[in-house]
Design an enzyme around this catalytic site. Structure first.
Site, PDB file in Angstrom:
ATOM      1  N   LYS A 160       0.817  -1.193   0.000  1.00  0.00           N
ATOM      2  CA  LYS A 160       0.000   0.000   0.000  1.00  0.00           C
ATOM      3  C   LYS A 160       0.863   1.260   0.000  1.00  0.00           C
ATOM      4  CE  LYS A 160      -2.972  -2.550   3.094  1.00  0.00           C
ATOM      5  NZ  LYS A 160      -3.111  -2.783   4.532  1.00  0.00           N
ATOM      6  N   GLY A 161       2.160   1.112   0.206  1.00  0.00           N
ATOM      7  CA  GLY A 161       3.025   2.269   0.426  1.00  0.00           C
ATOM      8  C   GLY A 161       3.155   3.220  -0.754  1.00  0.00           C
TER       9      GLY A 161
ATOM     10  N   ARG B 211      -0.193   6.589   7.436  1.00  0.00           N
ATOM     11  CA  ARG B 211      -0.011   6.717   5.976  1.00  0.00           C
ATOM     12  C   ARG B 211      -0.588   8.031   5.470  1.00  0.00           C
ATOM     13  NH1 ARG B 211       1.395   1.512   3.956  1.00  0.00           N
ATOM     14  NH2 ARG B 211       0.456  -0.237   5.056  1.00  0.00           N
TER      15      ARG B 211
ATOM     16  N   ASP C  74      14.586   0.189   1.229  1.00  0.00           N
ATOM     17  CA  ASP C  74      15.309   0.060   2.498  1.00  0.00           C
ATOM     18  C   ASP C  74      16.253  -1.144   2.398  1.00  0.00           C
ATOM     19  OD1 ASP C  74      16.147  -0.079   5.117  1.00  0.00           O
ATOM     20  OD2 ASP C  74      14.169  -0.072   6.008  1.00  0.00           O
TER      21      ASP C  74
HETATM   22  C1  PRP Z   1       7.400  -1.287   2.711  1.00  0.00           C
HETATM   23  C2  PRP Z   1       7.585  -0.287   1.592  1.00  0.00           C
HETATM   24  C3  PRP Z   1       8.372  -1.051   0.564  1.00  0.00           C
HETATM   25  C4  PRP Z   1       9.213  -1.976   1.404  1.00  0.00           C
HETATM   26  C5  PRP Z   1      10.586  -1.399   1.497  1.00  0.00           C
HETATM   27  O1  PRP Z   1       6.315  -2.096   2.430  1.00  0.00           O
HETATM   28  O2  PRP Z   1       6.349   0.145   1.074  1.00  0.00           O
HETATM   29  O3  PRP Z   1       7.546  -1.815  -0.288  1.00  0.00           O
HETATM   30  O4  PRP Z   1       8.603  -2.053   2.695  1.00  0.00           O
HETATM   31  O5  PRP Z   1      11.361  -2.162   2.352  1.00  0.00           O
HETATM   32  P1  PRP Z   1      12.550  -3.103   1.889  1.00  0.00           P
HETATM   33  O6  PRP Z   1      13.417  -2.338   0.949  1.00  0.00           O
HETATM   34  O7  PRP Z   1      13.256  -3.368   3.206  1.00  0.00           O
HETATM   35  O8  PRP Z   1      11.971  -4.342   1.292  1.00  0.00           O
HETATM   36  P2  PRP Z   1       5.582  -3.023   3.512  1.00  0.00           P
HETATM   37  O9  PRP Z   1       6.090  -4.429   3.409  1.00  0.00           O
HETATM   38  O10 PRP Z   1       5.664  -2.394   4.874  1.00  0.00           O
HETATM   39  O11 PRP Z   1       4.088  -3.004   2.972  1.00  0.00           O
HETATM   40  P3  PRP Z   1       3.158  -1.718   2.679  1.00  0.00           P
HETATM   41  O12 PRP Z   1       3.598  -1.133   1.372  1.00  0.00           O
HETATM   42  O13 PRP Z   1       1.770  -2.273   2.611  1.00  0.00           O
HETATM   43  O14 PRP Z   1       3.364  -0.755   3.840  1.00  0.00           O
END
Ligand code: PRP
Length: 178
Positions: free
Chosen positions: A42-43, A163, A101
């Site tokens: 969802k990010g 968010r 990240d």
């Molecule tokens: C978060 C963000 C990225 C990912 C980045 O998503 O939106 O997709 O983590 O982190 P990384 O580089 O360590 O993989 P999350 O899994 O929290 O899901 P979301 O998008 O629903 O918040």
């Protein structure tokens, strides 16, 4: 909600400047192509919606719902909650996400899209946290860099909340210990 924020890392005005710069870069780089933008839910929301307004191209959009975090920790397991409804074969794809990240999420998605026959895959993220990197991946379009601290807002969550903050901020310590 805003009382839970210790400091603002990226203001709404700085986000707007990033959107304009990224939109111009992508418009220029893809002027002879019709890219498919794939947002990672969802990010990616609201970054993707706002970025698209700054892109002057014929293009299409699609979404995938992937997640890998529990609280503030990357679990290393990338889960596809909802897959694409679009064939990516021979498409020029730009994957949109809020933050890079550890890189595990985007690395897994890029591998998947290439395995499905995408012609090209580039990555566009609002934020890059280079110190967090575990997987061998870099973004092609980056709004800005953030240090190794957990940030929320403008799509980024802590346990699914925050968010809807219009900027990126750092939470007060007491919020984690609640
Ligand atoms: C978060 C963000 C990225 C990912 C980045 O998503 O939106 O997709 O983590 O982190 P990384 O580089 O360590 O993989 P999350 O899994 O929290 O899901 P979301 O998008 O629903 O918040």
């Amino acid at each position: 909600m805003k009382n839970d924020i210790k400091k603002v890392s990226v203001s709404a005005e700085q986000i707007e400047e990033m959107l304009i710069r990224l939109g111009n870069q992508i418009t220029n780089d893809y002027k002879n192509q019709e890219p498919l933008f794939i947002g990672l839910l969802k990010g990616c929301n609201p970054f993707m919606v706002d970025l698209l307004k700054h892109i002057d191209l014929y293009c299409t959009v699609a979404y995938m719902d992937v997640s890998s975090y529990a609280g503030t920790k990357s679990t290393g397991n990338v889960r596809i909650n909802h897959d694409l409804d679009t064939n990516v074969e021979d498409k020029d794809i730009i994957v949109i996400d809020d933050i890079l990240d550890t890189g595990r999420t985007l690395n897994a998605v890029v591998q998947l899209l290439k395995a499905r026959g995408a012609k090209s895959v580039k990555l566009c993220v609002l934020l890059d946290k280079p110190e967090g990197r575990v997987a061998p991946i870099e973004a092609d379009y980056v709004g800005g860099l953030v240090p190794n601290e957990f940030v929320v807002g403008y799509g980024l969550d802590y346990n699914e909340k925050y968010r809807n903050l219009p900027y990126i901020g750092v939470l007060k310590e007491e919020v984690y210990s609640k």
